[in-house]
Design an enzyme around this catalytic site. Structure first.
Site, mmCIF file in Angstrom:
data_model
loop_
_atom_site.group_PDB
_atom_site.id
_atom_site.type_symbol
_atom_site.label_atom_id
_atom_site.label_comp_id
_atom_site.label_asym_id
_atom_site.label_seq_id
_atom_site.Cartn_x
_atom_site.Cartn_y
_atom_site.Cartn_z
ATOM 1 N N GLY A 122 74.131 -4.526 10.554
ATOM 2 C CA GLY A 122 74.052 -5.292 11.791
ATOM 3 C C GLY A 122 73.853 -6.763 11.465
ATOM 4 C CD GLN A 182 70.337 -11.588 10.658
ATOM 5 O OE1 GLN A 182 71.003 -10.837 11.357
ATOM 6 N NE2 GLN A 182 69.874 -11.222 9.471
ATOM 7 C CB CYS A 222 65.992 -8.280 7.210
ATOM 8 S SG CYS A 222 66.587 -9.602 8.280
ATOM 9 C CG LEU A 223 72.128 -8.844 5.774
ATOM 10 C CD1 LEU A 223 73.403 -9.096 6.575
ATOM 11 C CD2 LEU A 223 72.461 -8.443 4.347
ATOM 12 C CG HIS A 260 66.400 -5.398 12.274
ATOM 13 N ND1 HIS A 260 65.612 -5.207 11.151
ATOM 14 C CD2 HIS A 260 67.205 -6.465 11.985
ATOM 15 C CE1 HIS A 260 65.922 -6.131 10.238
ATOM 16 N NE2 HIS A 260 66.898 -6.893 10.716
ATOM 17 C CD GLU A 261 70.690 -6.762 13.706
ATOM 18 O OE1 GLU A 261 70.425 -7.971 13.617
ATOM 19 O OE2 GLU A 261 70.868 -6.048 12.706
ATOM 20 C CG HIS A 291 67.339 -11.120 13.476
ATOM 21 N ND1 HIS A 291 66.646 -11.848 12.525
ATOM 22 C CD2 HIS A 291 67.784 -10.017 12.828
ATOM 23 C CE1 HIS A 291 66.670 -11.198 11.364
ATOM 24 N NE2 HIS A 291 67.361 -10.076 11.519
HETATM 25 O O1 GNR Z 1 71.786 -4.273 6.834
HETATM 26 C C1 GNR Z 1 70.736 -4.034 7.435
HETATM 27 N N1 GNR Z 1 70.151 -2.824 7.269
HETATM 28 C C2 GNR Z 1 69.108 -2.372 8.053
HETATM 29 C C3 GNR Z 1 68.432 -1.242 7.644
HETATM 30 C C4 GNR Z 1 67.403 -0.740 8.395
HETATM 31 C C5 GNR Z 1 67.040 -1.350 9.568
HETATM 32 C C6 GNR Z 1 67.682 -2.488 9.990
HETATM 33 C C7 GNR Z 1 68.720 -2.997 9.240
HETATM 34 S S1 GNR Z 1 69.560 -4.410 9.788
HETATM 35 C C8 GNR Z 1 70.121 -5.069 8.276
HETATM 36 C C9 GNR Z 1 71.011 -6.262 8.515
HETATM 37 C C10 GNR Z 1 70.210 -7.347 9.189
HETATM 38 O O2 GNR Z 1 69.413 -8.051 8.631
HETATM 39 N N2 GNR Z 1 70.356 -7.481 10.479
HETATM 40 O O3 GNR Z 1 69.617 -8.374 11.146
HETATM 41 NI NI NI Z 2 67.795 -8.654 10.007
#
Ligand code: GNR
Ligand code: NI
Length: 163
Positions: A46, A51, A93-94, A135-136, A139
């Site tokens: 995601g 980001q 998270c990236l 999670h997104e 952000h």
């Molecule tokens: O690639 C991603 N893997 C992930 C794994 C578990 C829970 C959330 C994520 S999101 C992350 C990519 C990212 O940072 N999205 O904001």
């Molecule tokens: Ni993230």
């Protein structure tokens, strides 16, 4: 198409709150396709616009093993349907590279969003989609995975990142 630069913690731009999308035009489509290209290039499941330093409420996602199921969520919102139903998941998270942490989130939610045409949708997602969308959306609110950890752990990650 273009691969965009992903901001990393503790970059203050990750703390900005994104504004709702109001124009469903060609430029929105371009942003979404560049975000998808960036997400695939970085091997993420995601990506939130925040980001890549775009402070609008846009999320892209692909939860498929084959990496062939791109999804775009514009102006996503969720309501917790049952705050006693929780799911713990090891998240990455990236924007916080090299760190994985177990985070517990509500897993019974009602989700609404718009597509690239501005058409409204709703769903009651389950499993990984519930985790990833929260999670997104975090952000888009300027919130990061590290905010769920203890101040001590967060500080350790901050120090590691500044090396
Ligand atoms: O690639 C991603 N893997 C992930 C794994 C578990 C829970 C959330 C994520 S999101 C992350 C990519 C990212 O940072 N999205 O904001
Ligand atoms: Ni993230």
């Amino acid at each position: 198409m273009a691969i965009l630069k992903v901001l990393t913690f503790p970059d203050p731009r990750l703390r900005k709150v994104a504004v709702p999308v109001t124009k469903f035009d060609k430029s929105l489509e371009t942003i979404a396709s560049n975000m998808l290209e960036t997400m695939y290039a970085e091997d993420g499941i995601g990506l939130a616009a925040t980001q890549v330093n775009i402070h609008e409420r846009i999320i892209v996602m692909d939860l498929s093993e084959e990496r062939n199921d791109p999804k775009v969520f514009i102006n996503p919102e969720f309501k917790i349907l049952n705050d006693k139903s929780l799911l713990s998941f090891t998240e990455g998270c990236l924007s916080v590279p090299g760190i994985t942490e177990e985070i517990t989130r509500p897993d019974n939610i009602y989700l609404t969003w718009q597509d690239l045409k501005g058409v409204s949708h709703e769903a009651e997602p389950s499993g990984l989609l519930t985790i990833c969308i929260q999670h997104e959306i975090d952000h888009l609110e300027g919130k990061l995975m590290v905010d769920y950890l203890s101040p001590l752990k967060r500080d350790r990650i901050r120090k590691k990142a500044s090396k």
